[in-house]
Design a protein around this motif. Structure first.
Motif, PDB file in Angstrom:
ATOM      1  N   GLY A 101       0.776  -1.240   0.000  1.00  0.00           N
ATOM      2  CA  GLY A 101       0.000   0.000   0.000  1.00  0.00           C
ATOM      3  C   GLY A 101       0.799   1.278   0.000  1.00  0.00           C
ATOM      4  N   SER A 102       2.103   1.209   0.264  1.00  0.00           N
ATOM      5  CA  SER A 102       2.871   2.459   0.312  1.00  0.00           C
ATOM      6  C   SER A 102       3.146   2.955  -1.107  1.00  0.00           C
ATOM      7  N   PRO A 103       3.165   4.267  -1.322  1.00  0.00           N
ATOM      8  CA  PRO A 103       3.445   4.809  -2.655  1.00  0.00           C
ATOM      9  C   PRO A 103       4.786   4.335  -3.212  1.00  0.00           C
ATOM     10  N   ALA A 104       5.784   4.167  -2.333  1.00  0.00           N
ATOM     11  CA  ALA A 104       7.107   3.750  -2.795  1.00  0.00           C
ATOM     12  C   ALA A 104       7.061   2.360  -3.410  1.00  0.00           C
ATOM     13  N   ARG A 105       6.419   1.422  -2.713  1.00  0.00           N
ATOM     14  CA  ARG A 105       6.356   0.056  -3.242  1.00  0.00           C
ATOM     15  C   ARG A 105       5.430  -0.037  -4.453  1.00  0.00           C
ATOM     16  N   LEU A 106       4.348   0.698  -4.432  1.00  0.00           N
ATOM     17  CA  LEU A 106       3.457   0.687  -5.595  1.00  0.00           C
ATOM     18  C   LEU A 106       4.188   1.199  -6.829  1.00  0.00           C
ATOM     19  N   LEU A 107       5.020   2.219  -6.631  1.00  0.00           N
ATOM     20  CA  LEU A 107       5.789   2.755  -7.748  1.00  0.00           C
ATOM     21  C   LEU A 107       6.742   1.701  -8.302  1.00  0.00           C
ATOM     22  N   CYS A 108       7.433   0.986  -7.401  1.00  0.00           N
ATOM     23  CA  CYS A 108       8.417  -0.010  -7.838  1.00  0.00           C
ATOM     24  C   CYS A 108       7.762  -1.256  -8.429  1.00  0.00           C
ATOM     25  N   LYS A 109       6.642  -1.677  -7.832  1.00  0.00           N
ATOM     26  CA  LYS A 109       6.025  -2.941  -8.229  1.00  0.00           C
ATOM     27  C   LYS A 109       5.090  -2.803  -9.429  1.00  0.00           C
ATOM     28  N   LEU A 110       4.354  -1.688  -9.488  1.00  0.00           N
ATOM     29  CA  LEU A 110       3.362  -1.533 -10.555  1.00  0.00           C
ATOM     30  C   LEU A 110       3.887  -0.752 -11.752  1.00  0.00           C
ATOM     31  N   TYR A 111       4.860   0.131 -11.504  1.00  0.00           N
ATOM     32  CA  TYR A 111       5.284   1.052 -12.563  1.00  0.00           C
ATOM     33  C   TYR A 111       6.801   1.048 -12.745  1.00  0.00           C
ATOM     34  N   ALA A 112       7.429  -0.108 -12.658  1.00  0.00           N
ATOM     35  CA  ALA A 112       8.891  -0.169 -12.733  1.00  0.00           C
ATOM     36  C   ALA A 112       9.423   0.461 -14.025  1.00  0.00           C
ATOM     37  N   LEU A 113       8.837   0.093 -15.168  1.00  0.00           N
ATOM     38  CA  LEU A 113       9.335   0.603 -16.447  1.00  0.00           C
ATOM     39  C   LEU A 113       9.036   2.091 -16.609  1.00  0.00           C
ATOM     40  N   ARG A 114       7.847   2.502 -16.183  1.00  0.00           N
ATOM     41  CA  ARG A 114       7.506   3.925 -16.286  1.00  0.00           C
ATOM     42  C   ARG A 114       8.357   4.762 -15.322  1.00  0.00           C
ATOM     43  N   PHE A 115       8.721   4.158 -14.195  1.00  0.00           N
ATOM     44  CA  PHE A 115       9.605   4.852 -13.255  1.00  0.00           C
ATOM     45  C   PHE A 115      10.990   5.039 -13.868  1.00  0.00           C
ATOM     46  N   GLU A 116      11.462   4.016 -14.580  1.00  0.00           N
ATOM     47  CA  GLU A 116      12.783   4.098 -15.203  1.00  0.00           C
ATOM     48  C   GLU A 116      12.833   5.169 -16.287  1.00  0.00           C
TER      49      GLU A 116
END
Length: 271
Positions: free
Chosen positions: A47-62
């Motif tokens: 539920g944390s924004p940090a993990r959601l960013l890494c787990k759901l949006y890894a490629l978009r984060f990169e």
């Protein structure tokens, strides 16, 4: 036809017409679909924004198109729309997708990967600080501290510039003992803010600070007042005015002076 053993996500035919889905932004809806794909069979996920960013949006984060701030906004939209509920277990933040039905067969073991959601765990999210890892682009994991959001009290506007919460307004009435006196204080602050353009973090504490200064000034003024000395007249030759000041000279004699004939240094002190 073979038996269906795998889990599935029921995006029903009425999904496009869902009022809850259509109440959120397109970005929040996209996150909801990604959550459906990643959550376990009970509808639970990080539920944390940090993990959601890494787990759901890894490629978009990169590639820089997704940020933690956006993830936080989308998650909160979904929670406001009652599509999900946040909870905390073991000081780790999770979320639960409400009313999910992710498995067809009751005889097939459900895939569970996260702590079980209960209503009792939802109250912890407002009282605990949760540490979650965020993965930087260089591959290292750096822990960050996610603190609960402190909601600010709603404040009412008085006149043009003064803002006070209902609780603050009630406390000020109790402090001054009169609504009319408080109105004078608010008017003074409002005029000052309007004429100077200054900003204060708290108008409530500003009014209290000004009141303390006023009280101190009134006390000093009261101490500086002179009153006639009973049974004594001015000792200045030819003056019979009531004496208001008493002092002893260098020869040990007591002298009494009226306002007109008191020493200049004393007159300056008492105004």
């Amino acid at each position: 036809m073979g038996r269906r053993n795998e889990s599935y996500v029921p995006l029903l035919c009425n999904y496009p017409d869902s009022e809850k889905i259509n109440s959120v932004s397109e970005g929040a809806e996209a996150m909801f679909c990604r959550l459906l794909a990643k959550c376990d069979d009970e509808g639970n996920y990080y539920g944390s924004p940090a993990r959601l960013l890494c787990k759901l949006y890894a490629l978009r984060f990169e590639n820089g198109s997704m940020t933690e701030k956006k993830v936080l906004r989308y998650r909160d939209e979904l929670e406001t729309a009652k599509l999900l509920t946040r909870y905390v277990s073991g000081k780790v933040a999770y979320l639960h997708i409400n009313n999910i039905k992710k498995s067809l067969r009751k005889d097939i073991a459900r895939k569970l990967g996260y702590p079980e959601f209960t209503e009792a765990l939802t109250s912890k999210q407002d009282n605990e600080s949760v540490t979650e890892p965020v993965r930087a682009r260089n591959g290292h994991v750096t822990p960050i501290q996610t603190n609960p959001i402190q909601t600010k009290p709603i404040k009412d506007k008085y006149m043009d510039f003064v803002s006070l919460s209902k609780d603050e307004h009630s406390k000020l009435i109790e402090r001054f003992g009169s609504i009319s006196i408080l109105k004078e204080k608010i008017t003074a602050l409002n005029d000052y803010l309007g004429s100077t353009g200054k900003k204060y973090a708290s108008h409530y504490h500003t009014i209290l600070t000004w009141a303390r200064k006023d009280d101190k000034g009134a006390l000093q003024k009261k101490k500086a007042e002179l009153f006639p000395i009973k049974g004594r007249n001015c000792s200045h030759t030819g003056c019979n005015l009531p004496a208001v000041y008493e002092y002893t000279n260098d020869y040990g004699h007591t002298n009494y002076k009226c306002i007109k004939h008191m020493p200049e240094s004393v007159r300056a002190k008492y105004g």
